[in-house]
Design a protein around this motif. Structure first.
Motif: not given
Length: 109
Positions: A1-9, A11-12, A18-33
């Motif tokens: 299992m994993a966590y995912v980012v959804t629509e609420n992100c 344009k927010c 990102v700061e709390v992720c121990p494995v640095d698994c976030f990736y950045e788009g223009e208006n979404f993570l």
């Protein structure tokens, strides 16, 4: 299992998660993570940090349509390991629904 980012992100993009992720698994788009589900260790520390309440376990029905989106963009967007600035109008977009069509496929900076 994993966590995912959804629509609420869309344009927010607050990035508190990102700061709390121990494995640095976030990736950045223009208006979404996104979270790379292959790197996520399912620790869940990112979920309560999201002011937009946009992060869910992939087993949650709210995340079902977003798991593949996270996987797809994590493969082409830059990895982000530190919190950056949220858009100046993030608070205005935080509670809006129906933002999926506004998701930019462009990578972040």
């Amino acid at each position: 299992m994993a966590y995912v980012v959804t629509e609420n992100c869309i344009k927010c993009k607050y990035q508190d998660c990102v700061e709390v992720c121990p494995v640095d698994c976030f990736y950045e788009g223009e208006n979404f993570l996104v979270i790379n589900p292959d790197e996520c260790i399912d620790c869940g520390v990112c979920e309560p940090e999201c002011p937009a309440e946009a992060i869910f376990p992939d087993s949650d029905p709210k995340a079902a349509d977003w798991a593949e989106t996270n996987r797809q963009y994590a493969g082409s967007w830059p990895n982000i390991t530190r919190k950056g600035d949220a858009p100046s109008d993030a608070d205005e977009w935080k509670t809006k629904s129906g933002k999926k069509a506004l998701l930019s496929p462009n990578p972040g900076r």
